[in-house]
Write a protein that holds these residues in place. Structure first.
Motif, mmCIF file in Angstrom:
data_model
loop_
_atom_site.group_PDB
_atom_site.id
_atom_site.type_symbol
_atom_site.label_atom_id
_atom_site.label_comp_id
_atom_site.label_asym_id
_atom_site.label_seq_id
_atom_site.Cartn_x
_atom_site.Cartn_y
_atom_site.Cartn_z
ATOM 1 N N ARG A 150 0.846 -1.195 0.000
ATOM 2 C CA ARG A 150 0.000 0.000 0.000
ATOM 3 C C ARG A 150 0.885 1.251 0.000
ATOM 4 O O ARG A 150 1.525 1.566 1.007
ATOM 5 N N PRO A 151 0.946 1.978 -1.113
ATOM 6 C CA PRO A 151 1.796 3.174 -1.165
ATOM 7 C C PRO A 151 1.083 4.387 -0.565
ATOM 8 O O PRO A 151 -0.104 4.618 -0.789
ATOM 9 N N TYR A 152 1.823 5.166 0.210
ATOM 10 C CA TYR A 152 1.333 6.419 0.783
ATOM 11 C C TYR A 152 2.330 7.517 0.411
ATOM 12 O O TYR A 152 3.459 7.523 0.913
ATOM 13 N N LEU A 153 1.937 8.424 -0.448
ATOM 14 C CA LEU A 153 2.804 9.533 -0.812
ATOM 15 C C LEU A 153 2.677 10.616 0.255
ATOM 16 O O LEU A 153 1.581 11.109 0.531
ATOM 17 N N ALA A 154 3.800 10.987 0.863
ATOM 18 C CA ALA A 154 3.786 11.971 1.951
ATOM 19 C C ALA A 154 4.058 13.366 1.408
ATOM 20 O O ALA A 154 4.986 13.568 0.616
ATOM 21 N N THR A 155 3.248 14.339 1.843
ATOM 22 C CA THR A 155 3.399 15.716 1.391
ATOM 23 C C THR A 155 3.182 16.658 2.567
ATOM 24 O O THR A 155 2.904 16.224 3.684
ATOM 25 N N LEU A 156 3.288 17.958 2.335
ATOM 26 C CA LEU A 156 3.209 18.948 3.399
ATOM 27 C C LEU A 156 1.928 18.816 4.209
ATOM 28 O O LEU A 156 0.821 18.728 3.653
ATOM 29 N N ALA A 157 2.072 18.844 5.538
ATOM 30 C CA ALA A 157 0.909 18.702 6.419
ATOM 31 C C ALA A 157 -0.074 19.855 6.238
ATOM 32 O O ALA A 157 -1.282 19.690 6.436
ATOM 33 N N GLY A 158 0.432 21.033 5.852
ATOM 34 C CA GLY A 158 -0.440 22.188 5.669
ATOM 35 C C GLY A 158 -1.514 21.976 4.621
ATOM 36 O O GLY A 158 -2.596 22.588 4.689
ATOM 37 N N ASN A 159 -1.264 21.112 3.645
ATOM 38 C CA ASN A 159 -2.275 20.837 2.612
ATOM 39 C C ASN A 159 -3.536 20.209 3.195
ATOM 40 O O ASN A 159 -4.622 20.338 2.620
ATOM 41 N N PHE A 160 -3.398 19.539 4.334
ATOM 42 C CA PHE A 160 -4.536 18.839 4.925
ATOM 43 C C PHE A 160 -5.344 19.729 5.867
ATOM 44 O O PHE A 160 -6.282 19.268 6.500
ATOM 45 N N ARG A 161 -4.959 20.996 5.944
ATOM 46 C CA ARG A 161 -5.759 21.985 6.659
ATOM 47 C C ARG A 161 -6.655 22.750 5.692
ATOM 48 O O ARG A 161 -7.441 23.599 6.118
ATOM 49 N N MET A 162 -6.514 22.465 4.415
ATOM 50 C CA MET A 162 -7.291 23.137 3.378
ATOM 51 C C MET A 162 -8.566 22.354 3.077
ATOM 52 O O MET A 162 -8.494 21.166 2.722
#
Length: 348
Positions: A150-162
């Motif tokens: 199961r791949p999980y691409l990690a990106t900036l946490a700030g994107n998940f506040r949008m």
């Protein structure tokens, strides 16, 4: 006979025109599929935030209230891997996205479903388009090439506040690149998890330009420490062509432009880049559509990592050195297959 030849010739011309039109339609669909993702990446979160705030001032204020109530209830879901949707990952739009460049995923070794993994993805490029297509969609058949992973691409946490943007990202299996999320996925989510971390991050994006193969890695050791704490194998991954799809204005060290970029990087987490691609309708104009250059992502051989609850700096340095050597070897082994000369060197 003359009439029959004329009819046959006319039919051939008709079919050739139909095929030409179909080809043009396919190309435009590819361009649109890429542009929608670029615009989503750049403005969807801000636009949806503004629309919801405006909705508070209208007769439809209840819609905004209900969404923000849901947002408060669902706030920690991204930290637990989000809500992956196979339906979204299999959208036809991602196949058009893949074919535009085109993007290819190359597997070199099998991955055991009894282990967890941290993929180091290099280079960042401007937007990590290869990382998104290969690991957040099924366009290049990542689930078939690595069954049970199961791949999980990690990106900036700030994107998940949008608002709304967070739902879109989670549906593709994208998660925040922070310690809480990675700890959860590597310790409480079973085995067969692969977290893809674009190690170079914002700093690497500042040096992204066509013709340059360089990675920001020598002092990036946090991902190795996480791998040791959880016993997750490290997998070097290099994406040939990632730096070719956009042209960027590079500010020299010490210039005011680089100073501004570094301040943004330090306090906000991303570095604003001045870049351009091609236009929507013509490759001869400037725009936000990336250039259609091939991107080939090569997944290397996993490095077996022991589980050390409290790794020492010596342990971290040892496996970090092993990882750097494995990445350089991966680059050297495959560079000539994807158009680079034998003399090309990966700058670390």
């Amino acid at each position: 006979r003359g009439t029959g030849s004329s009819i046959l010739s006319a039919l051939q011309d008709l079919f050739s025109i139909t095929w030409l039109n179909r080809s043009k339609v396919e190309k435009q669909l590819q361009v649109i599929s890429v542009l929608q993702w670029v615009l989503s990446f750049l403005v969807l979160g801000v636009a949806c935030s503004a629309i919801l705030m405006y909705t508070f001032c209208t007769d439809c204020w209840l819609i905004a209230v209900l969404y923000f109530t849901w947002l408060a209830f669902d706030w920690n879901t991204p930290k637990k891997g989000g809500r992956r949707s196979q339906w979204v990952r299999n959208w036809a739009v991602w196949r058009y996205f893949r074919d535009y460049f085109p993007i290819q995923l190359v597997k070199t070794h099998n991955l055991l479903t009894t282990r967890n993994y941290i993929f180091g993805y290099h280079p960042h490029g401007i937007m990590g388009l290869g990382a998104f297509c290969n690991f957040s969609t099924e366009a290049t058949e990542v689930s078939k090439k690595f069954p049970g992973i199961r791949p999980y691409l990690a990106t900036l946490a700030g994107n998940f506040r949008m608002p709304v943007l967070r739902e879109y990202l989670m549906s593709g299996g994208i998660c925040p690149v922070n310690r809480d999320t990675i700890d959860y996925l590597l310790s409480k989510n079973g085995s067969g998890n692969a977290i893809i971390i674009v190690v170079g991050g914002a700093a690497e994006s500042l040096s992204s330009m066509p013709g340059k193969n360089a990675v920001t890695l020598r002092n990036r050791k946090g991902f190795v420490k996480l791998a040791l704490r959880h016993g997750a194998d490290l997998v070097p991954t290099y994406s040939f062509g990632e730096n070719e799809v956009y042209k960027q204005v590079i500010f020299e060290e010490g210039s005011w432009g680089r100073w501004v970029q570094k301040k943004f990087q330090k306090y906000i987490g991303f570095a604003p880049c001045i870049f351009h691609g091609r236009g929507l309708f013509s490759s001869d104009t400037w725009g936000l559509v990336p250039y259609s250059k091939p991107i080939t992502t090569v997944v290397g051989e996993p490095i077996t990592i022991p589980k050390l609850e409290h790794p020492t700096q010596q342990d971290i340095d040892l496996y970090h050195t092993m990882y750097m050597e494995a990445l350089v070897n991966l680059f050297n082994k495959h560079k000539t297959k994807f158009g680079l000369p034998e003399t090309e060197v990966l700058e670390v």
